[in-house]
Scaffold this active site. Structure first.
Site, PDB file in Angstrom:
ATOM      1  N   CYS A 126      -1.950   1.272  -4.403  1.00  0.00           N
ATOM      2  CA  CYS A 126      -0.861   2.019  -4.839  1.00  0.00           C
ATOM      3  C   CYS A 126      -0.499   2.746  -5.746  1.00  0.00           C
ATOM      4  CB  CYS A 126       0.345   1.573  -3.740  1.00  0.00           C
ATOM      5  SG  CYS A 126       0.744  -0.186  -4.771  1.00  0.00           S
ATOM      6  N   CYS A 139       1.038  -1.270  -0.086  1.00  0.00           N
ATOM      7  CA  CYS A 139       0.185   0.053   0.032  1.00  0.00           C
ATOM      8  C   CYS A 139       1.196   1.234   0.540  1.00  0.00           C
ATOM      9  CB  CYS A 139      -0.450  -0.067   1.134  1.00  0.00           C
ATOM     10  SG  CYS A 139      -0.220   0.108   2.812  1.00  0.00           S
ATOM     11  N   CYS A 172       4.078  -0.488  -8.389  1.00  0.00           N
ATOM     12  CA  CYS A 172       4.499  -1.768  -8.221  1.00  0.00           C
ATOM     13  C   CYS A 172       5.229  -1.994 -10.040  1.00  0.00           C
ATOM     14  CB  CYS A 172       3.295  -2.647  -7.737  1.00  0.00           C
ATOM     15  SG  CYS A 172       4.199  -4.067  -6.969  1.00  0.00           S
TER      16      CYS A 172
END
Length: 143
Positions: free
Chosen positions: A85, A11, A89
């Site tokens: 997020c 997150c 990633c």
């Protein structure tokens, strides 16, 4: 015996949602799963309300500290679960990616954070069942 599966929860601040999810997975699956959590912009400490509501479940995360998301952590994980997020990633072939859309507990009161906690627990329980059935992305049975 095959290696145990690894799960990374990500997150933004690694101070709430991902901390709860990693704590639940560790609590429910024990040593049978390698559990990591990280944040794209980690906070200085875990949200105290998150610590409080997890303590209500008998899970102490007061010693946890937010960690920064690294490429190595993603590469070392079989399952990567993002929680708000965005696209920060890194994506690698052969990994299972899930995006759990959950309210951010930052700035929320105890009652709101309990709702987030309970939703995370339900999702982690489903994940544990999937890992036990070998549905993590690699086709091997784990747990």
């Amino acid at each position: 015996m095959p290696d145990k599966p690894s799960v990374l929860f990500v997150c933004v601040h690694n101070a709430g949602r991902s901390q709860m999810a990693s704590a639940y997975l560790t609590h429910l699956a024990g040593e049978s799963v390698e559990v990591r959590s990280a944040g794209s912009m980690p906070a200085e400490h875990v949200n105290p309300v998150v610590v409080e509501v997890m303590a209500e479940e008998g899970i102490d995360i007061s010693a946890e500290t937010p960690k920064v998301l690294t490429v190595d952590a993603v590469q070392a994980s079989d399952v990567v679960i993002t929680m708000g997020c965005g696209d920060v990633c890194p994506v690698f072939p052969g990994k299972r990616y899930l995006d759990w859309r959950l309210d951010d507990p930052a700035g929320q009161g105890v009652d709101a954070v309990r709702l987030v906690r309970d939703e995370i627990r339900a999702r982690v329980e489903t994940l544990v069942a999937e890992l036990a059935a070998g549905r993590h992305g690699g086709g091997h049975r784990y747990l």
